[in-house]
Design a protein around this motif. Structure first.
Motif, PDB file in Angstrom:
ATOM      1  N   ARG A  43      -7.314 -10.083   2.147  1.00  0.00           N
ATOM      2  CA  ARG A  43      -6.532 -11.051   1.373  1.00  0.00           C
ATOM      3  C   ARG A  43      -7.461 -12.112   0.798  1.00  0.00           C
ATOM      4  O   ARG A  43      -8.203 -12.766   1.540  1.00  0.00           O
TER       5      ARG A  43
ATOM      6  N   ARG B 169      -9.699 -12.956   3.776  1.00  0.00           N
ATOM      7  CA  ARG B 169      -9.297 -12.967   5.182  1.00  0.00           C
ATOM      8  C   ARG B 169      -8.808 -11.549   5.467  1.00  0.00           C
ATOM      9  O   ARG B 169      -8.255 -10.909   4.577  1.00  0.00           O
TER      10      ARG B 169
ATOM     11  N   GLU C 116      -6.271  -8.978   7.123  1.00  0.00           N
ATOM     12  CA  GLU C 116      -4.963  -8.828   7.767  1.00  0.00           C
ATOM     13  C   GLU C 116      -4.847  -7.369   8.206  1.00  0.00           C
ATOM     14  O   GLU C 116      -4.903  -6.471   7.374  1.00  0.00           O
TER      15      GLU C 116
ATOM     16  N   ARG D 269      -2.547  -4.740   9.204  1.00  0.00           N
ATOM     17  CA  ARG D 269      -1.091  -4.580   9.175  1.00  0.00           C
ATOM     18  C   ARG D 269      -0.702  -3.347   8.358  1.00  0.00           C
ATOM     19  O   ARG D 269      -1.548  -2.705   7.739  1.00  0.00           O
TER      20      ARG D 269
END
Ligand code: FE2
Length: 571
Positions: free
Chosen positions: A404, A412, A414, A416
């Protein structure tokens, strides 16, 4: 300088031989003493022969430049330039010469990565006689982790490059954690420059104060990455020469100048740099002239502001007998100003000739033969492979590491499940041998397909929400031999060809700036919210920025130094 040239200068200074050029009636800013006083300057060839009141070297053959009512300051030096961002170094020089910049210390990353030491040598030789003087820093390592780095950055080529007469430093060294850790392989490379009396250009972004001592001990001699006045002091106190930066990506100069209030002695050593500012920023604001103006507007005394852009960088690089002041023996690089408060010059003299007037460059700047610089099919992007939508397929896993973007360049991770708003992304080998797929969030949700050769590892970066659009964008990019291609649905809707190595256009700076603005506008329309899309693309593969990057080996966790999602062969 040859002895014969020096003898000629002494003859002119004695009044025994005619000057080629004589600048009459100006007020000199003497950067050595800090004084302002009326005087004349006599030039022989490329160098200053005499500064003073006498006129006996003015003869029938002498060109006289009337500077009455004007101020003379030395030509400006940018000590840290990335000169191949969309335009060629020559195009950059053609633009900034009229703005008073007569010396650039340039990065060599692009040439090195696309053609090794011979590409660097070809560029450096072609520009060796340019009115804008080019000096070079030589990269000791790549910007993106690969397994063949030793082959691309061999030690013997580094030695050869540093021996080039226009090489002044190793840099920029982005792997400061390795310097901090005392990594012997890297320190050995840095020592090649230090042993020759050359400098080591550091990049210590994010290094905390207590780490600076080890970094300075490891050999880094400068840093241009401070983003606060505190960081400036942390580095300067340990003897690292600080370059205060105002770039299109990081326009921080106003804040950094606060360090001069706490530590006025810093003005004797600090430098100013535009770092790798993109063409649109340079067109709008200017170059070193903009930095000097900003410094004076923030209360820096004019003598200090000009020194930071002239004498200080010349001294730092050990070139103050050639550059940085208006004095006998130096290159005749002189900006003639209407007013000391306005650093954008009326007339620029470079290498002893009137080089620019009223914002127009008058002298030709040589252009390297790019066919000789970029010689391989990969560098020219003459390849037969073509992308397919399945190249951008991701492994079938419940969760994936998603990069991200939290600023124009910082990401960053993530971990997921993929979401519909995530973009497919991939770094693709120029030769088509491998692909490193990834997911990116926060770039712009409505980008169908974008492909570019602008990246710190010089492969192809593609991103978008539709794999079919991505493949089309990559294939159009290959047809263009590099650049930036934007695809909506199944149509190419915008493109910028960068056929010189896939990184540069032959266009001049103003035209490139206009194209850059078009791209920014189109990406903003598709949801891009940051200020510098070209740097976002450029740095997505740079392995030194937090937190994860797209590299030839796969998605790379910078801090943990491990692969989060591996690349795979393109079959
Ligand atoms: Fe830089």
């Amino acid at each position: 300088m040859r002895v014969t040239e020096r003898r000629r200068l002494t003859a002119v200074a004695r009044g025994a031989a005619p000057a080629d050029l004589y600048v009459r009636g100006g007020t000199l800013l003497n950067v050595y003493t800090g004084e302002l006083y009326p005087t004349n300057v006599a030039v022989r060839g490329e160098r200053i022969a005499y500064v003073g009141d006498r006129t006996d070297m003015v003869r029938a053959t002498t060109t006289v430049v009337d500077a009455s009512g004007r101020v003379l300051v030395p030509g400006y030096i940018d000590p840290h330039v990335h000169p191949a961002h969309i335009i060629t170094p020559s195009a950059l020089a053609r633009h900034v010469l009229a703005l008073g910049t007569t010396t650039l210390v340039g990065d060599t990353l692009q040439f090195w990565e696309l053609g090794g030491v011979s590409a660097f040598t070809a560029v450096a030789n072609a520009l060796a006689r340019s009115p804008v003087k080019f000096y070079w820093m030589i990269r000791p390592h790549a910007q993106s982790r690969t397994t063949d780095e030793q082959r691309r950055f061999p030690l013997r080529d580094l030695v050869r490059a540093l021996a080039h007469p226009s090489a002044v430093a190793i840099g920029e060294v982005t792997r400061w954690p390795d310097v901090y850790a005392g990594d012997p392989h890297l320190l050995r490379r840095l020592d090649l420059a230090l042993a020759r009396g050359q400098r080591v250009e550091g990049h210590t972004a994010g290094a905390s104060a207590e780490k600076i001592a080890a970094i300075a001990a490891g050999g880094l001699t400068s840093d241009h990455e401070s983003i606060t006045a505190r960081e400036v002091l942390d580095r300067a106190r340990q003897g690292i020469a600080v370059m205060l930066r105002e770039s299109s990506l990081r326009p921080d100069l106003s804040d950094l100048l606060a360090a001069l209030k706490d530590a006025p002695g810093l003005a004797a050593r600090a430098m100013l740099t535009a770092d790798g500012s993109m063409p649109a920023f340079v067109l709008e604001h200017g170059f070193v002239d903009h930095l000097i103006r900003t410094a004076m507007q923030r209360g820096v005394p004019p003598v200090d502001a000009y020194r930071m852009a002239t004498l200080n960088p010349a001294t730092y690089f050990g070139k103050d007998t050639d550059l940085g002041g208006i004095a006998p023996g130096r290159y005749a690089d002189i900006c003639i100003l209407r007013d000391l408060e306005e650093p954008r010059p009326e007339t620029v003299i470079a290498r002893g000739r009137v080089a620019a007037r009223d914002g127009r460059t008058l002298l030709p700047i040589p252009e390297p033969s790019w066919r000789r610089v970029f010689t391989t099919p990969e560098a020219r992007l003459i390849v037969s492979w073509r992308a397919r939508p399945e190249d951008f397929r991701l492994p079938d896993r419940p969760t994936l590491p998603v990069l991200r973007l939290v600023s124009a360049v910082i990401t960053r991770v993530e971990d997921r499940a993929p979401q519909p708003t995530d973009l497919h992304a991939a770094l693709v080998d120029r030769r088509g041998g491998w692909v490193a797929p990834a997911l990116i969030a926060g770039f712009g949700e409505r980008v169908d397909g974008l492909a570019t050769t602008i990246s710190t590892d010089f492969n192809i970066l593609a991103l978008g929400r539709r794999p079919e659009s991505l493949a089309l964008a990559v294939n159009r990019l290959l047809a263009l031999r590099g650049g930036v291609v934007l695809v909506d649905d199944d149509k190419v809707t915008w493109e910028l060809a960068l056929p010189l190595g896939g990184i540069m256009t032959a266009a001049e700076l103003p035209e490139a700036a206009a194209r850059e603005r078009e791209l920014s506008r189109r990406l903003a329309e598709r949801g891009y919210t940051f200020h510098e899309p070209l740097f976002t693309l450029f740095f997505l593969s740079a392995d030194f920025l937090p937190a994860a990057r797209l590299t030839p080996r796969g998605v790379w966790d910078v801090k943990a130094a491990r692969i989060l999602l591996p690349s795979r062969p393109r079959t």
